[in-house]
Design a protein around this motif. Structure first.
Motif, PDB file in Angstrom:
ATOM      1  N   LEU A  20       0.836  -1.192   0.000  1.00  0.00           N
ATOM      2  CA  LEU A  20       0.000   0.000   0.000  1.00  0.00           C
ATOM      3  C   LEU A  20       0.875   1.249   0.000  1.00  0.00           C
ATOM      4  O   LEU A  20       1.948   1.261   0.601  1.00  0.00           O
ATOM      5  N   SER A  21       0.386   2.284  -0.668  1.00  0.00           N
ATOM      6  CA  SER A  21       1.061   3.575  -0.673  1.00  0.00           C
ATOM      7  C   SER A  21       0.076   4.662  -0.278  1.00  0.00           C
ATOM      8  O   SER A  21      -1.117   4.555  -0.543  1.00  0.00           O
ATOM      9  N   CYS A  22       0.596   5.712   0.333  1.00  0.00           N
ATOM     10  CA  CYS A  22      -0.240   6.848   0.711  1.00  0.00           C
ATOM     11  C   CYS A  22       0.589   8.112   0.533  1.00  0.00           C
ATOM     12  O   CYS A  22       1.603   8.285   1.208  1.00  0.00           O
ATOM     13  N   ALA A  23       0.134   8.975  -0.356  1.00  0.00           N
ATOM     14  CA  ALA A  23       0.858  10.215  -0.640  1.00  0.00           C
ATOM     15  C   ALA A  23       0.112  11.407  -0.048  1.00  0.00           C
ATOM     16  O   ALA A  23      -1.101  11.545  -0.232  1.00  0.00           O
ATOM     17  N   ALA A  24       0.851  12.254   0.626  1.00  0.00           N
ATOM     18  CA  ALA A  24       0.283  13.462   1.221  1.00  0.00           C
ATOM     19  C   ALA A  24       0.549  14.659   0.330  1.00  0.00           C
ATOM     20  O   ALA A  24       1.642  14.806  -0.224  1.00  0.00           O
ATOM     21  N   SER A  25      -0.453  15.506   0.196  1.00  0.00           N
ATOM     22  CA  SER A  25      -0.299  16.736  -0.574  1.00  0.00           C
ATOM     23  C   SER A  25      -1.104  17.838   0.095  1.00  0.00           C
ATOM     24  O   SER A  25      -1.930  17.583   0.972  1.00  0.00           O
ATOM     25  N   ALA A  60       1.087  -3.361  15.400  1.00  0.00           N
ATOM     26  CA  ALA A  60       0.147  -4.178  16.142  1.00  0.00           C
ATOM     27  C   ALA A  60       0.716  -5.593  16.243  1.00  0.00           C
ATOM     28  O   ALA A  60       1.387  -6.068  15.323  1.00  0.00           O
ATOM     29  N   ASP A  61       0.439  -6.259  17.352  1.00  0.00           N
ATOM     30  CA  ASP A  61       0.971  -7.608  17.545  1.00  0.00           C
ATOM     31  C   ASP A  61       0.544  -8.548  16.418  1.00  0.00           C
ATOM     32  O   ASP A  61       1.303  -9.438  16.028  1.00  0.00           O
ATOM     33  N   SER A  62      -0.637  -8.343  15.900  1.00  0.00           N
ATOM     34  CA  SER A  62      -1.178  -9.255  14.890  1.00  0.00           C
ATOM     35  C   SER A  62      -0.441  -9.191  13.553  1.00  0.00           C
ATOM     36  O   SER A  62      -0.581 -10.097  12.726  1.00  0.00           O
ATOM     37  N   VAL A  63       0.343  -8.144  13.332  1.00  0.00           N
ATOM     38  CA  VAL A  63       1.037  -8.008  12.044  1.00  0.00           C
ATOM     39  C   VAL A  63       2.558  -8.017  12.172  1.00  0.00           C
ATOM     40  O   VAL A  63       3.262  -7.981  11.156  1.00  0.00           O
ATOM     41  N   LYS A  64       3.063  -8.073  13.390  1.00  0.00           N
ATOM     42  CA  LYS A  64       4.513  -8.070  13.585  1.00  0.00           C
ATOM     43  C   LYS A  64       5.153  -9.239  12.855  1.00  0.00           C
ATOM     44  O   LYS A  64       4.678 -10.368  12.913  1.00  0.00           O
ATOM     45  N   GLY A  65       6.238  -8.944  12.159  1.00  0.00           N
ATOM     46  CA  GLY A  65       6.946  -9.978  11.413  1.00  0.00           C
ATOM     47  C   GLY A  65       6.394 -10.218  10.017  1.00  0.00           C
ATOM     48  O   GLY A  65       7.026 -10.905   9.207  1.00  0.00           O
ATOM     49  N   ARG A  66       5.214  -9.657   9.729  1.00  0.00           N
ATOM     50  CA  ARG A  66       4.611  -9.844   8.402  1.00  0.00           C
ATOM     51  C   ARG A  66       4.493  -8.532   7.628  1.00  0.00           C
ATOM     52  O   ARG A  66       4.623  -8.520   6.403  1.00  0.00           O
ATOM     53  N   PHE A  67       4.230  -7.444   8.335  1.00  0.00           N
ATOM     54  CA  PHE A  67       4.045  -6.137   7.699  1.00  0.00           C
ATOM     55  C   PHE A  67       5.244  -5.235   8.012  1.00  0.00           C
ATOM     56  O   PHE A  67       5.828  -5.319   9.098  1.00  0.00           O
ATOM     57  N   THR A  68       5.566  -4.374   7.066  1.00  0.00           N
ATOM     58  CA  THR A  68       6.634  -3.388   7.260  1.00  0.00           C
ATOM     59  C   THR A  68       6.150  -2.023   6.801  1.00  0.00           C
ATOM     60  O   THR A  68       5.707  -1.874   5.652  1.00  0.00           O
ATOM     61  N   ILE A  69       6.230  -1.052   7.696  1.00  0.00           N
ATOM     62  CA  ILE A  69       5.888   0.319   7.348  1.00  0.00           C
ATOM     63  C   ILE A  69       7.174   1.083   7.057  1.00  0.00           C
ATOM     64  O   ILE A  69       8.196   0.885   7.723  1.00  0.00           O
ATOM     65  N   SER A  70       7.124   1.934   6.050  1.00  0.00           N
ATOM     66  CA  SER A  70       8.282   2.755   5.706  1.00  0.00           C
ATOM     67  C   SER A  70       7.766   4.071   5.125  1.00  0.00           C
ATOM     68  O   SER A  70       6.579   4.204   4.841  1.00  0.00           O
ATOM     69  N   ARG A  71       8.666   5.026   4.961  1.00  0.00           N
ATOM     70  CA  ARG A  71       8.244   6.310   4.401  1.00  0.00           C
ATOM     71  C   ARG A  71       9.373   6.930   3.606  1.00  0.00           C
ATOM     72  O   ARG A  71      10.551   6.663   3.847  1.00  0.00           O
ATOM     73  N   ASP A  72       8.983   7.770   2.660  1.00  0.00           N
ATOM     74  CA  ASP A  72       9.915   8.558   1.870  1.00  0.00           C
ATOM     75  C   ASP A  72       9.564  10.013   2.162  1.00  0.00           C
ATOM     76  O   ASP A  72       8.571  10.535   1.639  1.00  0.00           O
ATOM     77  N   ASN A  73      10.340  10.652   3.009  1.00  0.00           N
ATOM     78  CA  ASN A  73      10.026  12.018   3.427  1.00  0.00           C
ATOM     79  C   ASN A  73      10.091  13.010   2.259  1.00  0.00           C
ATOM     80  O   ASN A  73       9.360  13.994   2.230  1.00  0.00           O
ATOM     81  N   ALA A  74      10.954  12.753   1.302  1.00  0.00           N
ATOM     82  CA  ALA A  74      11.061  13.647   0.146  1.00  0.00           C
ATOM     83  C   ALA A  74       9.782  13.632  -0.691  1.00  0.00           C
ATOM     84  O   ALA A  74       9.444  14.621  -1.337  1.00  0.00           O
ATOM     85  N   LYS A  75       9.098  12.493  -0.671  1.00  0.00           N
ATOM     86  CA  LYS A  75       7.858  12.355  -1.437  1.00  0.00           C
ATOM     87  C   LYS A  75       6.615  12.462  -0.563  1.00  0.00           C
ATOM     88  O   LYS A  75       5.500  12.341  -1.066  1.00  0.00           O
ATOM     89  N   ASN A  76       6.815  12.671   0.744  1.00  0.00           N
ATOM     90  CA  ASN A  76       5.686  12.722   1.679  1.00  0.00           C
ATOM     91  C   ASN A  76       4.768  11.516   1.512  1.00  0.00           C
ATOM     92  O   ASN A  76       3.539  11.646   1.458  1.00  0.00           O
ATOM     93  N   THR A  77       5.383  10.361   1.415  1.00  0.00           N
ATOM     94  CA  THR A  77       4.658   9.130   1.139  1.00  0.00           C
ATOM     95  C   THR A  77       5.006   8.072   2.180  1.00  0.00           C
ATOM     96  O   THR A  77       6.175   7.937   2.557  1.00  0.00           O
ATOM     97  N   VAL A  78       3.984   7.338   2.607  1.00  0.00           N
ATOM     98  CA  VAL A  78       4.178   6.223   3.516  1.00  0.00           C
ATOM     99  C   VAL A  78       3.738   4.945   2.808  1.00  0.00           C
ATOM    100  O   VAL A  78       2.819   4.964   1.987  1.00  0.00           O
ATOM    101  N   TYR A  79       4.421   3.865   3.114  1.00  0.00           N
ATOM    102  CA  TYR A  79       4.147   2.576   2.488  1.00  0.00           C
ATOM    103  C   TYR A  79       3.829   1.530   3.559  1.00  0.00           C
ATOM    104  O   TYR A  79       4.271   1.636   4.702  1.00  0.00           O
TER     105      TYR A  79
END
Length: 121
Positions: A20-25, A60-79
């Protein structure tokens, strides 16, 4: 004001992956904390993962080890990289963010429109 636009949802089989991606503007000086929430039918919205502007993460405990959140501050985007998906991960996923204005006031929380993730068994 900040607008958040999510993308990347869809239908996947158990054990599959989605990103998933989320871009802020909009008008802001910077984007602060960002997060992903989800809401399954008949359930309350719950926090999935969050990340600070400095990159510190929480899951959340239910997603640990399976999901990874990251962000690109230059693009104001979270993944959100979601691996080993399970049917119980089926939900609408929402992006969330706080911002700092040019006047150094904190704004938010802001929410995206949501993207559907469906995991078939």
């Amino acid at each position: 004001q900040v607008q958040l636009v999510e993308s990347g949802g869809g239908l996947v089989q158990t054990g599959g992956s989605l990103r998933l991606s989320c871009a802020a503007s909009g008008r802001f000086f910077s984007i602060n904390g960002m997060a992903w929430y989800r809401q399954a039918p008949g359930k309350q919205r719950e926090l999935v993962a969050s990340i600070t502007s400095g990159g510190s993460t929480n899951y959340a405990d239910s997603v640990k080890g399976r999901f990874t959140i990251s962000r690109d501050n230059a693009k104001n985007t979270v993944y959100l990289q979601m691996n080993s998906l399970k049917p119980e991960d089926t939900a609408v996923y929402y992006c969330n963010a706080y911002s700092t204005s040019s006047e150094l006031t904190i704004g938010g929380p802001y929410w995206g429109q949501g993207t559907q993730v469906t995991v078939s068994s």
